[in-house]
Motif scaffolding. Structure first.
Motif, PDB file in Angstrom:
ATOM      1  N   VAL A  77       0.851  -1.188   0.000  1.00  0.00           N
ATOM      2  CA  VAL A  77       0.000   0.000   0.000  1.00  0.00           C
ATOM      3  C   VAL A  77       0.885   1.234   0.000  1.00  0.00           C
ATOM      4  N   SER A  78       0.715   2.084  -1.006  1.00  0.00           N
ATOM      5  CA  SER A  78       1.491   3.312  -1.110  1.00  0.00           C
ATOM      6  C   SER A  78       0.871   4.414  -0.267  1.00  0.00           C
ATOM      7  N   PHE A  79       1.520   5.573  -0.254  1.00  0.00           N
ATOM      8  CA  PHE A  79       0.995   6.709   0.507  1.00  0.00           C
ATOM      9  C   PHE A  79      -0.351   7.168  -0.041  1.00  0.00           C
ATOM     10  N   SER A  80      -0.537   7.018  -1.362  1.00  0.00           N
ATOM     11  CA  SER A  80      -1.810   7.417  -1.974  1.00  0.00           C
ATOM     12  C   SER A  80      -2.849   6.297  -1.900  1.00  0.00           C
ATOM     13  N   ASN A  81      -2.572   5.272  -1.112  1.00  0.00           N
ATOM     14  CA  ASN A  81      -3.465   4.127  -0.882  1.00  0.00           C
ATOM     15  C   ASN A  81      -3.639   3.283  -2.146  1.00  0.00           C
ATOM     16  N   HIS A  82      -2.675   3.334  -3.040  1.00  0.00           N
ATOM     17  CA  HIS A  82      -2.679   2.487  -4.235  1.00  0.00           C
ATOM     18  C   HIS A  82      -2.141   1.121  -3.840  1.00  0.00           C
ATOM     19  N   LYS A  83      -2.886   0.053  -4.132  1.00  0.00           N
ATOM     20  CA  LYS A  83      -2.523  -1.296  -3.703  1.00  0.00           C
ATOM     21  C   LYS A  83      -1.976  -2.098  -4.875  1.00  0.00           C
ATOM     22  N   THR A  84      -0.812  -2.665  -4.695  1.00  0.00           N
ATOM     23  CA  THR A  84      -0.232  -3.578  -5.671  1.00  0.00           C
ATOM     24  C   THR A  84       0.127  -4.874  -4.958  1.00  0.00           C
ATOM     25  N   LYS A  85       0.071  -5.984  -5.688  1.00  0.00           N
ATOM     26  CA  LYS A  85       0.341  -7.293  -5.099  1.00  0.00           C
ATOM     27  C   LYS A  85       1.834  -7.468  -4.864  1.00  0.00           C
ATOM     28  N   LYS A  86       2.160  -8.114  -3.751  1.00  0.00           N
ATOM     29  CA  LYS A  86       3.545  -8.474  -3.468  1.00  0.00           C
ATOM     30  C   LYS A  86       3.549  -9.830  -2.783  1.00  0.00           C
ATOM     31  N   GLN A  87       4.720 -10.442  -2.719  1.00  0.00           N
ATOM     32  CA  GLN A  87       4.871 -11.738  -2.065  1.00  0.00           C
ATOM     33  C   GLN A  87       5.737 -11.574  -0.827  1.00  0.00           C
ATOM     34  N   GLN A  88       5.290 -12.193   0.257  1.00  0.00           N
ATOM     35  CA  GLN A  88       6.060 -12.217   1.493  1.00  0.00           C
ATOM     36  C   GLN A  88       6.623 -13.627   1.639  1.00  0.00           C
ATOM     37  N   PHE A  89       7.930 -13.766   1.422  1.00  0.00           N
ATOM     38  CA  PHE A  89       8.555 -15.075   1.440  1.00  0.00           C
ATOM     39  C   PHE A  89       8.876 -15.507   2.867  1.00  0.00           C
ATOM     40  N   VAL A  90       9.002 -16.810   3.032  1.00  0.00           N
ATOM     41  CA  VAL A  90       9.376 -17.384   4.318  1.00  0.00           C
ATOM     42  C   VAL A  90      10.869 -17.170   4.516  1.00  0.00           C
ATOM     43  N   ASN A  91      11.275 -16.915   5.745  1.00  0.00           N
ATOM     44  CA  ASN A  91      12.686 -16.720   6.064  1.00  0.00           C
ATOM     45  C   ASN A  91      13.350 -18.078   6.201  1.00  0.00           C
ATOM     46  N   LEU A  92      13.768 -18.653   5.073  1.00  0.00           N
ATOM     47  CA  LEU A  92      14.387 -19.975   5.063  1.00  0.00           C
ATOM     48  C   LEU A  92      15.897 -19.855   5.198  1.00  0.00           C
ATOM     49  N   GLN A  93      16.465 -20.746   5.985  1.00  0.00           N
ATOM     50  CA  GLN A  93      17.904 -20.760   6.235  1.00  0.00           C
ATOM     51  C   GLN A  93      18.431 -22.175   6.051  1.00  0.00           C
ATOM     52  N   TYR A  94      19.652 -22.281   5.546  1.00  0.00           N
ATOM     53  CA  TYR A  94      20.338 -23.570   5.504  1.00  0.00           C
ATOM     54  C   TYR A  94      21.086 -23.728   6.818  1.00  0.00           C
ATOM     55  N   LYS A  95      20.819 -24.818   7.533  1.00  0.00           N
ATOM     56  CA  LYS A  95      21.453 -25.040   8.828  1.00  0.00           C
ATOM     57  C   LYS A  95      21.921 -26.481   8.928  1.00  0.00           C
ATOM     58  N   LYS A  96      23.062 -26.671   9.590  1.00  0.00           N
ATOM     59  CA  LYS A  96      23.528 -28.002   9.952  1.00  0.00           C
ATOM     60  C   LYS A  96      23.227 -28.188  11.430  1.00  0.00           C
ATOM     61  N   LEU A  97      22.335 -29.133  11.720  1.00  0.00           N
ATOM     62  CA  LEU A  97      21.922 -29.383  13.092  1.00  0.00           C
ATOM     63  C   LEU A  97      22.423 -30.753  13.533  1.00  0.00           C
ATOM     64  N   TRP A  98      22.794 -30.867  14.798  1.00  0.00           N
ATOM     65  CA  TRP A  98      23.238 -32.153  15.334  1.00  0.00           C
ATOM     66  C   TRP A  98      22.007 -33.012  15.630  1.00  0.00           C
ATOM     67  N   TRP A  99      21.984 -34.195  15.017  1.00  0.00           N
ATOM     68  CA  TRP A  99      20.895 -35.149  15.212  1.00  0.00           C
ATOM     69  C   TRP A  99      21.378 -36.211  16.186  1.00  0.00           C
ATOM     70  N   GLU A 100      20.833 -36.180  17.398  1.00  0.00           N
ATOM     71  CA  GLU A 100      21.321 -37.034  18.476  1.00  0.00           C
ATOM     72  C   GLU A 100      21.080 -38.509  18.193  1.00  0.00           C
ATOM     73  N   ALA A 101      19.922 -38.864  17.655  1.00  0.00           N
ATOM     74  CA  ALA A 101      19.607 -40.273  17.389  1.00  0.00           C
ATOM     75  C   ALA A 101      20.487 -40.845  16.281  1.00  0.00           C
ATOM     76  N   GLY A 102      20.829 -40.033  15.305  1.00  0.00           N
ATOM     77  CA  GLY A 102      21.658 -40.498  14.200  1.00  0.00           C
ATOM     78  C   GLY A 102      23.138 -40.294  14.431  1.00  0.00           C
ATOM     79  N   LYS A 103      23.494 -39.600  15.519  1.00  0.00           N
ATOM     80  CA  LYS A 103      24.891 -39.310  15.872  1.00  0.00           C
ATOM     81  C   LYS A 103      25.646 -38.639  14.720  1.00  0.00           C
ATOM     82  N   ARG A 104      24.993 -37.680  14.078  1.00  0.00           N
ATOM     83  CA  ARG A 104      25.628 -36.969  12.974  1.00  0.00           C
ATOM     84  C   ARG A 104      24.925 -35.640  12.764  1.00  0.00           C
ATOM     85  N   TYR A 105      25.545 -34.789  11.940  1.00  0.00           N
ATOM     86  CA  TYR A 105      24.936 -33.532  11.552  1.00  0.00           C
ATOM     87  C   TYR A 105      23.995 -33.767  10.369  1.00  0.00           C
ATOM     88  N   VAL A 106      22.911 -33.014  10.347  1.00  0.00           N
ATOM     89  CA  VAL A 106      21.940 -33.069   9.263  1.00  0.00           C
ATOM     90  C   VAL A 106      21.810 -31.663   8.702  1.00  0.00           C
TER      91      VAL A 106
END
Length: 137
Positions: A77-106
């Motif tokens: 929404v602009s100052f003049s109240n003009h509406k245009t479509k936009k996309q709000q993306f998910v904040n995705l991250q690449y992470k290496k997490l320690w998996w306790e059951a598998g005894k390794r990083y995933v």
């Protein structure tokens, strides 16, 4: 105006009046227009087509596999109240997490909200609830 209208008759050659789909010796339907195989067989034409579910499969899209968060459509929404479509993306991250059951990083691609949920409940609990198989990673 009526004098400007006229009808045109165009005769089509016999090849153009042929059916658009032909069946070759293997049973695949091919298109005359593109010459591509459509993958329709006579045996599969009457059978029900099973569509794979994406709940357990992880694909490289902008969707968090753990929380099913995905892109949101919103208005900018602009100052003049003009509406245009936009996309709000998910904040995705690449992470290496320690998996306790598998005894390794995933290595996972997940949202920051999923990271907070994993810190609170644990990786195994969140993965089991979401139906994600960590052995494949």
């Amino acid at each position: 105006m009526a004098s400007m209208l006229c009808s045109y008759s165009v005769s089509m050659p016999a090849a153009a009046r042929a059916p658009l789909l032909r069946s070759n010796s293997l049973g695949f339907a091919t298109s005359q227009l593109a010459g591509l195989s459509l993958g329709l067989t006579s045996a599969n034409a009457n059978a029900a087509v099973s569509i794979p579910t994406t709940k357990n499969t992880i694909v490289a899209r902008r969707i968090c596999p753990f929380l099913e968060k995905k892109t949101n459509r919103a208005n900018k929404v602009s100052f003049s109240n003009h509406k245009t479509k936009k996309q709000q993306f998910v904040n995705l991250q690449y992470k290496k997490l320690w998996w306790e059951a598998g005894k390794r990083y995933v290595k996972l691609r997940l949202s920051t909200k999923a990271l907070k949920t994993i810190e609170k409940h644990g990786l195994d609990a969140v993965a089991n609830k979401a139906g994600v198989d960590l052995n494949k990673k």
